[in-house]
Design a protein around this motif. Structure first.
Motif, PDB file in Angstrom:
ATOM      1  N   MET A   1       0.839  -1.193   0.000  1.00 51.47           N
ATOM      2  CA  MET A   1       0.000   0.000   0.000  1.00 51.47           C
ATOM      3  C   MET A   1       0.867   1.233   0.000  1.00 51.47           C
ATOM      4  SD  MET A   1      -2.616  -1.493   2.762  1.00 51.47           S
ATOM      5  CE  MET A   1      -1.656  -2.859   3.271  1.00 51.47           C
ATOM      6  N   CYS A   2       0.349   2.225  -0.466  1.00 52.57           N
ATOM      7  CA  CYS A   2       1.067   3.507  -0.532  1.00 52.57           C
ATOM      8  C   CYS A   2       0.039   4.613  -0.360  1.00 52.57           C
ATOM      9  CB  CYS A   2       1.671   3.741  -1.907  1.00 52.57           C
ATOM     10  SG  CYS A   2       3.060   2.684  -2.290  1.00 52.57           S
ATOM     11  N   THR A   3       0.503   5.739   0.064  1.00 54.44           N
ATOM     12  CA  THR A   3      -0.380   6.895   0.192  1.00 54.44           C
ATOM     13  C   THR A   3       0.368   8.126  -0.283  1.00 54.44           C
ATOM     14  OG1 THR A   3      -1.351   5.854   2.161  1.00 54.44           O
ATOM     15  CG2 THR A   3      -1.844   8.179   1.803  1.00 54.44           C
ATOM     16  N   LEU A  18       5.931   5.022   0.608  1.00 54.66           N
ATOM     17  CA  LEU A  18       6.059   3.861  -0.277  1.00 54.66           C
ATOM     18  C   LEU A  18       6.071   2.628   0.610  1.00 54.66           C
ATOM     19  CD1 LEU A  18       7.493   3.304  -3.621  1.00 54.66           C
ATOM     20  CD2 LEU A  18       8.084   1.619  -1.884  1.00 54.66           C
ATOM     21  N   ASP A  19       4.998   1.878   0.505  1.00 54.90           N
ATOM     22  CA  ASP A  19       4.807   0.697   1.351  1.00 54.90           C
ATOM     23  C   ASP A  19       4.995  -0.550   0.497  1.00 54.90           C
ATOM     24  OD1 ASP A  19       3.971   2.645   3.126  1.00 54.90           O
ATOM     25  OD2 ASP A  19       1.845   2.271   2.773  1.00 54.90           O
ATOM     26  N   TYR A  20       5.871  -1.416   0.932  1.00 57.80           N
ATOM     27  CA  TYR A  20       6.091  -2.652   0.188  1.00 57.80           C
ATOM     28  C   TYR A  20       6.866  -3.611   1.075  1.00 57.80           C
ATOM     29  CZ  TYR A  20       5.568  -4.851  -4.365  1.00 57.80           C
ATOM     30  OH  TYR A  20       5.151  -5.652  -5.404  1.00 57.80           O
ATOM     31  N   LEU A  78       1.232   4.947  -7.734  1.00 55.32           N
ATOM     32  CA  LEU A  78       0.864   4.069  -6.622  1.00 55.32           C
ATOM     33  C   LEU A  78       0.221   2.817  -7.194  1.00 55.32           C
ATOM     34  CD1 LEU A  78       0.611   7.189  -5.566  1.00 55.32           C
ATOM     35  CD2 LEU A  78      -0.486   6.139  -3.620  1.00 55.32           C
ATOM     36  N   ASN A  79       0.413   1.699  -6.532  1.00 54.75           N
ATOM     37  CA  ASN A  79      -0.136   0.441  -7.035  1.00 54.75           C
ATOM     38  C   ASN A  79      -1.633   0.538  -7.296  1.00 54.75           C
ATOM     39  OD1 ASN A  79       2.086  -1.113  -7.295  1.00 54.75           O
ATOM     40  ND2 ASN A  79       1.593  -2.562  -5.666  1.00 54.75           N
ATOM     41  N   PHE A  80      -2.025  -0.088  -8.402  1.00 50.28           N
ATOM     42  CA  PHE A  80      -3.436  -0.109  -8.805  1.00 50.28           C
ATOM     43  C   PHE A  80      -3.682  -1.479  -9.438  1.00 50.28           C
ATOM     44  CE2 PHE A  80      -6.770   2.019 -11.711  1.00 50.28           C
ATOM     45  CZ  PHE A  80      -7.716   2.071 -10.711  1.00 50.28           C
ATOM     46  N   PHE A 133      12.277  -5.803 -15.453  1.00 53.27           N
ATOM     47  CA  PHE A 133      11.292  -4.869 -14.899  1.00 53.27           C
ATOM     48  C   PHE A 133      10.050  -4.836 -15.781  1.00 53.27           C
ATOM     49  CE2 PHE A 133      15.246  -2.790 -13.209  1.00 53.27           C
ATOM     50  CZ  PHE A 133      15.021  -3.161 -11.898  1.00 53.27           C
ATOM     51  N   PRO A 134       9.153  -5.800 -15.590  1.00 55.24           N
ATOM     52  CA  PRO A 134       7.917  -5.794 -16.375  1.00 55.24           C
ATOM     53  C   PRO A 134       7.010  -4.639 -15.949  1.00 55.24           C
ATOM     54  CG  PRO A 134       7.876  -7.545 -14.734  1.00 55.24           C
ATOM     55  CD  PRO A 134       9.209  -6.881 -14.610  1.00 55.24           C
ATOM     56  N   LEU A 135       5.852  -4.537 -16.577  1.00 52.24           N
ATOM     57  CA  LEU A 135       4.940  -3.418 -16.307  1.00 52.24           C
ATOM     58  C   LEU A 135       4.532  -3.362 -14.839  1.00 52.24           C
ATOM     59  CD1 LEU A 135       2.542  -3.870 -19.341  1.00 52.24           C
ATOM     60  CD2 LEU A 135       4.192  -2.018 -19.014  1.00 52.24           C
ATOM     61  N   GLN A 137       1.650  -2.084 -12.310  1.00 47.00           N
ATOM     62  CA  GLN A 137       0.237  -1.670 -12.412  1.00 47.00           C
ATOM     63  C   GLN A 137       0.001  -0.517 -11.451  1.00 47.00           C
ATOM     64  OE1 GLN A 137      -2.822  -4.702 -12.741  1.00 47.00           O
ATOM     65  NE2 GLN A 137      -1.223  -6.246 -12.669  1.00 47.00           N
ATOM     66  N   LEU A 138      -0.081   0.677 -12.004  1.00 41.63           N
ATOM     67  CA  LEU A 138      -0.135   1.884 -11.172  1.00 41.63           C
ATOM     68  C   LEU A 138      -1.284   2.799 -11.579  1.00 41.63           C
ATOM     69  CD1 LEU A 138       3.655   2.904 -11.382  1.00 41.63           C
ATOM     70  CD2 LEU A 138       2.590   1.455  -9.656  1.00 41.63           C
ATOM     71  N   HIS A 139      -1.632   3.716 -10.682  1.00 36.96           N
ATOM     72  CA  HIS A 139      -2.361   4.922 -11.061  1.00 36.96           C
ATOM     73  C   HIS A 139      -1.582   6.089 -10.469  1.00 36.96           C
ATOM     74  CE1 HIS A 139      -5.329   4.650  -7.360  1.00 36.96           C
ATOM     75  NE2 HIS A 139      -4.070   4.443  -7.018  1.00 36.96           N
ATOM     76  N   THR A 169      -4.548   6.745  -2.548  1.00 40.63           N
ATOM     77  CA  THR A 169      -3.988   5.491  -2.015  1.00 40.63           C
ATOM     78  C   THR A 169      -3.995   4.464  -3.155  1.00 40.63           C
ATOM     79  OG1 THR A 169      -6.119   4.770  -1.062  1.00 40.63           O
ATOM     80  CG2 THR A 169      -4.640   5.998   0.375  1.00 40.63           C
ATOM     81  N   ASN A 170      -4.516   3.269  -2.938  1.00 36.62           N
ATOM     82  CA  ASN A 170      -4.476   2.238  -3.988  1.00 36.62           C
ATOM     83  C   ASN A 170      -5.897   1.908  -4.433  1.00 36.62           C
ATOM     84  OD1 ASN A 170      -2.131   1.421  -1.714  1.00 36.62           O
ATOM     85  ND2 ASN A 170      -1.401   1.754  -3.782  1.00 36.62           N
ATOM     86  N   ASN A 171      -6.229   0.627  -4.547  1.00 43.93           N
ATOM     87  CA  ASN A 171      -7.576   0.231  -4.960  1.00 43.93           C
ATOM     88  C   ASN A 171      -8.606   0.643  -3.922  1.00 43.93           C
ATOM     89  OD1 ASN A 171      -6.940  -0.968  -7.361  1.00 43.93           O
ATOM     90  ND2 ASN A 171      -6.575  -2.992  -6.461  1.00 43.93           N
TER      91      ASN A 171
HETATM   92  C1  LIG Z   1       5.791  -1.123  -5.482  1.00 47.46           C
HETATM   93  C2  LIG Z   1       5.581   0.373  -5.681  1.00 47.46           C
HETATM   94  C3  LIG Z   1       4.171   0.722  -5.270  1.00 47.46           C
HETATM   95  C4  LIG Z   1       3.982   0.512  -3.811  1.00 47.46           C
HETATM   96  C5  LIG Z   1       2.526   0.362  -3.531  1.00 47.46           C
HETATM   97  O1  LIG Z   1       1.662   1.026  -4.054  1.00 47.46           O
HETATM   98  N1  LIG Z   1       2.242  -0.587  -2.667  1.00 47.46           N
HETATM   99  C6  LIG Z   1       0.904  -0.951  -2.399  1.00 47.46           C
HETATM  100  C7  LIG Z   1       0.801  -2.447  -2.277  1.00 47.46           C
HETATM  101  S1  LIG Z   1      -0.825  -2.918  -2.611  1.00 47.46           S
HETATM  102  O2  LIG Z   1      -1.067  -2.808  -4.010  1.00 47.46           O
HETATM  103  O3  LIG Z   1      -1.724  -2.105  -1.842  1.00 47.46           O
HETATM  104  O4  LIG Z   1      -0.882  -4.298  -2.173  1.00 47.46           O
HETATM  105  C8  LIG Z   1       5.775   0.816  -7.129  1.00 47.46           C
HETATM  106  C9  LIG Z   1       5.691   2.366  -7.229  1.00 47.46           C
HETATM  107  C10 LIG Z   1       6.591   2.775  -8.376  1.00 47.46           C
HETATM  108  C11 LIG Z   1       7.010   1.443  -9.013  1.00 47.46           C
HETATM  109  C12 LIG Z   1       8.295   1.447  -9.847  1.00 47.46           C
HETATM  110  C13 LIG Z   1       8.201   2.490 -10.967  1.00 47.46           C
HETATM  111  O5  LIG Z   1       6.988   2.385 -11.695  1.00 47.46           O
HETATM  112  C14 LIG Z   1       9.393   2.399 -11.925  1.00 47.46           C
HETATM  113  C15 LIG Z   1       9.662   0.975 -12.452  1.00 47.46           C
HETATM  114  C16 LIG Z   1       8.634   0.585 -13.499  1.00 47.46           C
HETATM  115  C17 LIG Z   1       8.933  -0.817 -14.065  1.00 47.46           C
HETATM  116  O6  LIG Z   1       7.945  -1.131 -14.986  1.00 47.46           O
HETATM  117  C18 LIG Z   1       8.934  -1.832 -12.928  1.00 47.46           C
HETATM  118  C19 LIG Z   1       9.973  -1.459 -11.909  1.00 47.46           C
HETATM  119  C20 LIG Z   1       9.778  -0.052 -11.318  1.00 47.46           C
HETATM  120  C21 LIG Z   1      11.048   0.223 -10.511  1.00 47.46           C
HETATM  121  C22 LIG Z   1       8.500   0.022 -10.439  1.00 47.46           C
HETATM  122  C23 LIG Z   1       8.561  -0.997  -9.282  1.00 47.46           C
HETATM  123  C24 LIG Z   1       7.316  -0.926  -8.365  1.00 47.46           C
HETATM  124  O7  LIG Z   1       6.185  -1.318  -9.077  1.00 47.46           O
HETATM  125  C25 LIG Z   1       7.121   0.513  -7.812  1.00 47.46           C
HETATM  126  C26 LIG Z   1       8.289   0.816  -6.880  1.00 47.46           C
END
Ligand SMILES: C[C@H](CCC(=O)NCCS(=O)(=O)O)[C@H]1CC[C@H]2[C@@H]3[C@H](O)C[C@@H]4C[C@H](O)CC[C@]4(C)[C@H]3C[C@H](O)[C@]12C
Length: 324
Positions: A1-3, A18-20, A78-80, A133-135, A137-139, A169-171
């Motif tokens: 999660m992230c905020t 940045l939460d991970y 942020l993750n989406f 580093f595949p795609l 999934q963000l917004h 935040t996320n979803n």
């Molecule tokens: C994991 C990060 C997001 C954290 C987050 O939102 N966590 C919530 C978890 S959850 O869903 O609620 O379970 C995201 C934010 C930015 C992302 C990075 C950036 O997009 C830059 C590159 C993009 C490449 O495609 C993948 C590696 C990467 C280096 C990404 C890795 C990872 O996906 C990151 C670091």
């Protein structure tokens, strides 16, 4: 999660947690004005606005997570997961790979008005950075001192929402996050009134009872409400120290402690870092799970006319100020 959140005093502040469960290996990266940016489907850009943010630097390419530019525009991904969808390359539009979205916007836009124009011709495409580093999934939240927007690229196309709260935040998708605020409109920083009528004697026996019902868990929708409530009621002095301090307290409301969110056996999501950018002055402040001291990198202390990426390591390790 992230905020992510924004905050305005004399200057404009933009940042995120940045939460991970692991770090990709982050650095504070400054892309100076003459660092050549090569876009996979949208050509080359030799000069542009300078950018500072948190990134994984692959080779010498900054894969930004969150950043600001020298004009005061901030942007964070942020993750989406499960909702983000990116398109194939089309003709007649700017085809921007998901990992290029932050540099594409921040290199060219000096305001959200300009961002909206650019978004009108963008197609966010599914070209990965590399096999490693595949795609992602963000917004995204994109903000200047006047307004914020949320961008969600989904199977039914790209959505651009006004974000009057300046938080993300996320979803689930942003409209649902906003809708659920209806359930919390009664929350208040003031003490509650007794609405049970005459004769029922009730006592506000503790401070803070006006916000009873504010969700305390770590789910994305609960963090959305919590950070929104904290941000809209936030109040601080205008100085840099007071503003930065208050900003870290706003995001402190959604901090994740190791142990409370188990993502797989023995693996816990934690707040790896929290950032607070002074977007007006180009300063990137941050602290980390292992280092509560605020560290900062100021883009204007660097040669912003350079062609070379400038990187600083994330400083880890608690610094305890013994007084005796
Ligand atoms: C994991 C990060 C997001 C954290 C987050 O939102 N966590 C919530 C978890 S959850 O869903 O609620 O379970 C995201 C934010 C930015 C992302 C990075 C950036 O997009 C830059 C590159 C993009 C490449 O495609 C993948 C590696 C990467 C280096 C990404 C890795 C990872 O996906 C990151 C670091």
């Amino acid at each position: 999660m992230c905020t992510a959140a924004t905050y305005k005093t004399k200057d404009f502040y933009f940042g995120r947690t940045l939460d991970y469960e692991f770090s990709y290996g982050d650095q504070i990266a400054i892309t100076p004005r003459n660092y050549p940016l090569h876009f996979r489907h949208a050509g080359d850009m030799e000069n542009h606005y300078a950018i500072i943010g948190m990134a994984h630097v692959a080779g010498d390419y900054p894969l930004y997570y969150d950043a600001i530019n020298e004009k005061g525009v901030g942007m964070a991904g942020l993750n989406f997961v499960g909702n983000a969808a990116y398109a194939d390359v089309w003709s007649g539009v700017d085809n921007i790979a998901q990992f290029e979205f932050i540099p594409w916007i921040l290199s060219q836009c000096s305001s959200i008005v300009e961002v909206r124009k650019l978004l009108g011709q963008i197609n966010i495409v599914n070209t990965p950075f590399s096999e490693q580093f595949p795609l992602a999934q963000l917004h995204w939240i994109i903000s200047d001192e006047k307004e914020s927007i949320t961008v969600e690229s989904m199977a039914d196309g790209m959505h651009i929402y006004d974000n009057p709260l300046g938080v993300l935040t996320n979803n689930p998708p942003f409209p649902q996050q906003m809708f659920q605020l209806n359930n919390y409109m009664h929350l208040s920083p003031k003490q509650p009134e007794n609405n049970f009528g005459n004769g029922i004697e009730l006592n506000a026996y503790s401070r803070g009872m006006g916000a009873l019902g504010l969700p305390g868990d770590l789910s994305s929708s609960s963090r959305f409400v919590r950070v929104a409530f904290t941000k809209v009621n936030s109040f601080s002095g205008e100085s840099e120290e007071e503003s930065v301090s208050q900003f870290f307290h706003i995001l402190g409301s959604v901090d994740q402690q190791r142990g409370c969110c188990e993502v797989s056996d023995g693996k816990y999501e934690i707040t790896l870092y929290t950032s607070c950018c002074n977007a007006t002055k180009g300063i990137y402040y941050y602290n980390t799970y292992e280092n509560h001291q605020i560290s900062a990198v100021d883009m204007h202390r660097e040669d912003l006319e350079s062609q070379k990426l400038i990187c600083y390591p994330v400083i880890q390790g608690e610094k305890i100020n013994f007084q005796n």
